[in-house]
Motif scaffolding. Structure first.
Motif, PDB file in Angstrom:
ATOM      1  N   CYS A 133       0.855  -1.182   0.000  1.00  0.00           N
ATOM      2  CA  CYS A 133       0.000   0.000   0.000  1.00  0.00           C
ATOM      3  C   CYS A 133       0.890   1.231   0.000  1.00  0.00           C
ATOM      4  N   TYR A 134       0.847   1.991  -1.076  1.00  0.00           N
ATOM      5  CA  TYR A 134       1.704   3.167  -1.221  1.00  0.00           C
ATOM      6  C   TYR A 134       0.861   4.412  -0.961  1.00  0.00           C
ATOM      7  N   ILE A 135       1.139   5.116   0.150  1.00  0.00           N
ATOM      8  CA  ILE A 135       0.356   6.288   0.535  1.00  0.00           C
ATOM      9  C   ILE A 135       1.032   7.528  -0.032  1.00  0.00           C
ATOM     10  N   SER A 136       0.501   8.009  -1.149  1.00  0.00           N
ATOM     11  CA  SER A 136       1.036   9.179  -1.844  1.00  0.00           C
ATOM     12  C   SER A 136      -0.032  10.273  -1.833  1.00  0.00           C
ATOM     13  N   THR A 137      -0.383  10.717  -0.646  1.00  0.00           N
ATOM     14  CA  THR A 137      -1.470  11.672  -0.445  1.00  0.00           C
ATOM     15  C   THR A 137      -0.977  12.831   0.420  1.00  0.00           C
ATOM     16  N   VAL A 167       3.383  -1.145   3.960  1.00  0.00           N
ATOM     17  CA  VAL A 167       2.844   0.188   3.726  1.00  0.00           C
ATOM     18  C   VAL A 167       3.998   1.158   3.525  1.00  0.00           C
ATOM     19  N   VAL A 168       3.961   1.876   2.406  1.00  0.00           N
ATOM     20  CA  VAL A 168       4.974   2.876   2.075  1.00  0.00           C
ATOM     21  C   VAL A 168       4.353   4.251   2.305  1.00  0.00           C
ATOM     22  N   ILE A 169       5.029   5.104   3.080  1.00  0.00           N
ATOM     23  CA  ILE A 169       4.476   6.401   3.454  1.00  0.00           C
ATOM     24  C   ILE A 169       5.410   7.501   2.973  1.00  0.00           C
ATOM     25  N   GLU A 170       4.848   8.418   2.189  1.00  0.00           N
ATOM     26  CA  GLU A 170       5.630   9.550   1.669  1.00  0.00           C
ATOM     27  C   GLU A 170       5.843  10.606   2.754  1.00  0.00           C
ATOM     28  N   LYS A 171       6.807  11.486   2.553  1.00  0.00           N
ATOM     29  CA  LYS A 171       7.007  12.625   3.429  1.00  0.00           C
ATOM     30  C   LYS A 171       5.939  13.676   3.121  1.00  0.00           C
ATOM     31  N   GLU A 193       6.498  -2.636  12.830  1.00  0.00           N
ATOM     32  CA  GLU A 193       7.513  -1.777  12.224  1.00  0.00           C
ATOM     33  C   GLU A 193       8.116  -2.407  10.974  1.00  0.00           C
ATOM     34  N   ARG A 194       8.238  -3.720  10.940  1.00  0.00           N
ATOM     35  CA  ARG A 194       8.830  -4.373   9.766  1.00  0.00           C
ATOM     36  C   ARG A 194       7.968  -4.224   8.518  1.00  0.00           C
ATOM     37  N   GLN A 195       6.704  -3.824   8.696  1.00  0.00           N
ATOM     38  CA  GLN A 195       5.813  -3.622   7.560  1.00  0.00           C
ATOM     39  C   GLN A 195       5.856  -2.203   7.014  1.00  0.00           C
ATOM     40  N   VAL A 196       6.529  -1.301   7.704  1.00  0.00           N
ATOM     41  CA  VAL A 196       6.425   0.132   7.415  1.00  0.00           C
ATOM     42  C   VAL A 196       7.674   0.633   6.679  1.00  0.00           C
TER      43      VAL A 196
END
Length: 513
Positions: A133-137, A167-171, A193-196
């Motif tokens: 899940c790539y969170i690019s918002t 889960v990938v979280i953008e800055k 944490e290993r999922q983040v």
């Protein structure tokens, strides 16, 4: 029909570390980052045969659009922004596995529909797959997305196997220490944490990755990488562009939040950290955290301060006159937001005791450049310092991160002739010259690493908090001071005079890249 025959362009699975069957969902699929970076990155991974045989892409956004329209948007993005031209045969084989789901980021029902779509893909493929899940918002919806992934059961999907959700979280990851801590708490309530994978695209750049190689794979550098030989370290992240149409956003950000707290601090950590026990992700990230925690709190005030902030005024960029920051669209005429910041950091450990680290980042500077400069001390001998024939400079090792990736060593050499005269000379290495210009972009490496579960180039939760722990007191001080202490600099320059004076206090001066 076998899976390989259904995906002939990816026969034999990936040739890069065994990427398992994957479904990537991009939240914010209608955004600029998805079009400019993420979709082209996925396409180029396919060109290089680095995707798994079973690979699916789902775009998620508020606007309801048909699958076909999203596929056309993705195709146009590849044609416009990819480093390679669109190969229709390869794209058509990705395209048929590309879908779109619409819904609000705070709508639990929409996330359940997404979960059902993922389950349907797995059923049709006849196998389980990992979900990325790539969170690019915008950061305002990070929290509802994460919570709804948990509510829909997507976060704990196959938790005990290697197919667990990532889960990938953008800055930006928070706007201060407390918000970063709160976001970490929200994430920890849903994911392990290993999922983040907190992403900073600078860490995917070739020269940034090359830092560790240069330091620890070359015996000529590491013995000198300490207070005995290094005079100072300078990290510059300069942009020639102004805020453009993003004035409203930038008013809430500023140079320290936009560039220094994340990109620049990561460059600092990789430059100054101790040697990790191994190349595994946790060993490297452990050393980065230790380094960030060793930085002394900044001295704030107006006498011998460790910080300078400024805004750009009118000036010339490429021969054209440009407006000052307060004249830009969406910017308050009484703005207190810095478009330039310079920090003088002290690292309280054995290796770097007494060596100042100077960080600066700004908009509307003389040119676009990101570099790390290791400035070495002068030789103790005065043999070549007796008269004006000897033009000497401090030796330096400079890593150019953008726009021309590579490195430079600054030495002193003899000018040809019958007299002994010297001048500084440079030895250049450029990636484009040695390896060709079509090297993978940062997002290609980072998307691939997220799929295979390699967190080396991603930021751990305690890293973000350690960085904000240094920067937040600075923001609190500036907020209490209002406009007091804001310097100005002409657009097209290298920053305010106050920044130069901060270095002069230590008999140093900024490099002019």
């Amino acid at each position: 029909m076998s899976k390989e025959s259904r995906h002939p362009f990816l026969q034999g699975l990936s040739k890069h570390r065994g990427v398992q069957p994957t479904i990537i969902t991009i939240f914010g699929a209608s955004g600029d980052l998805c079009a400019r970076k993420l979709v082209p990155a996925i396409y180029n991974l396919a060109v290089d045969n680095l995707l798994p045989a079973d690979f699916y892409l789902i775009g998620y956004g508020r606007k309801p659009i048909p699958d076909e329209e999203f596929r056309e948007v993705a195709s146009d993005a590849i044609s416009k922004f990819s480093r390679r031209s669109l190969n229709k045969e390869i794209w058509e084989r990705i395209e048929k596995n590309t879908f779109y789901c619409s819904g609000g980021y705070d709508e639990a029902e929409a996330f359940q529909k997404l979960s059902d779509k993922i389950a349907s893909i797995e059923k049709d493929a006849g196998r389980e797959m990992q979900s990325v899940c790539y969170i690019s918002t915008p950061p305002s919806v990070f929290e509802p997305i994460i919570k709804n992934l948990g509510e829909a059961g997507l976060a704990t999907k196959y938790q005990s196997s290697d197919k667990h959700t990532k889960v990938v979280i953008e800055k930006p990851f928070g706007k201060d220490l407390e918000s970063a801590r709160n976001l970490n708490r929200v994430i920890q309530g849903v994911f392990q944490e290993r999922q983040v994978y907190r992403i900073d695209h600078y860490l995917g750049k070739e020269t940034v990755q090359d830092l560790l190689v240069q330091r620890f794979a070359n015996s000529i550098f590491e013995p000198l990488w300490n207070r005995n030989y290094v005079d100072n370290v300078q990290i510059t992240v300069g942009e020639s562009l102004g805020v453009g149409t993003r004035g409203g956003y930038y008013e809430q950000s500023g140079a320290t939040r936009d560039m220094i707290q994340n990109h620049t601090m990561q460059l600092l950590a990789l430059t100054a950290m101790e040697a990790p026990a191994s190349l595994d992700a946790e060993s490297i990230r452990d050393e980065k955290v230790k380094l960030l925690k060793a930085i002394k709190p900044l001295r704030l005030g107006y006498s011998d301060s460790d910080v300078v902030r400024a805004q750009y005024g009118e000036g010339l960029i490429a021969g054209e006159k440009v407006p000052g920051y307060r004249q830009e669209e969406g910017v308050s005429p009484k703005s207190e937001t810095e478009t330039y910041a310079a920090l003088r950091l002290t690292i309280n450990n054995w290796r770097w005791q007494g060596v100042p680290f100077y960080l600066r980042s700004g908009k509307r500077m003389a040119r676009r450049v990101t570099e790390i400069a290791i400035q070495f001390k002068r030789p103790p001998s005065s043999l070549f310092s007796e008269n004006e024939m000897f033009n000497l400079a401090n030796n330096a090792l400079v890593f150019q991160i953008q726009p021309d990736e590579g490195s430079t060593i600054l030495l002193n050499g003899k000018i040809p002739g019958l007299q002994t005269r010297t001048q500084p000379v440079k030895m250049h290495f450029r990636y484009s010259t040695t390896f060709g210009s079509n090297t993978p972009e940062a997002y290609e490496r980072l998307v691939l690493d997220a799929m295979i579960g390699d967190g080396t180039l991603f930021i751990r939760g305690d890293e973000t908090e350690a960085s904000w722990n240094l920067i937040t007191p600075l923001h609190d001080f500036w907020k209490s001071e209002g406009q007091r202490g804001i310097e100005t600099y002409a657009a097209g320059s290298w920053g305010p005079n106050a920044s130069d004076r901060m270095l002069w206090q230590n008999n140093h001066e900024w490099r002019r890249p």
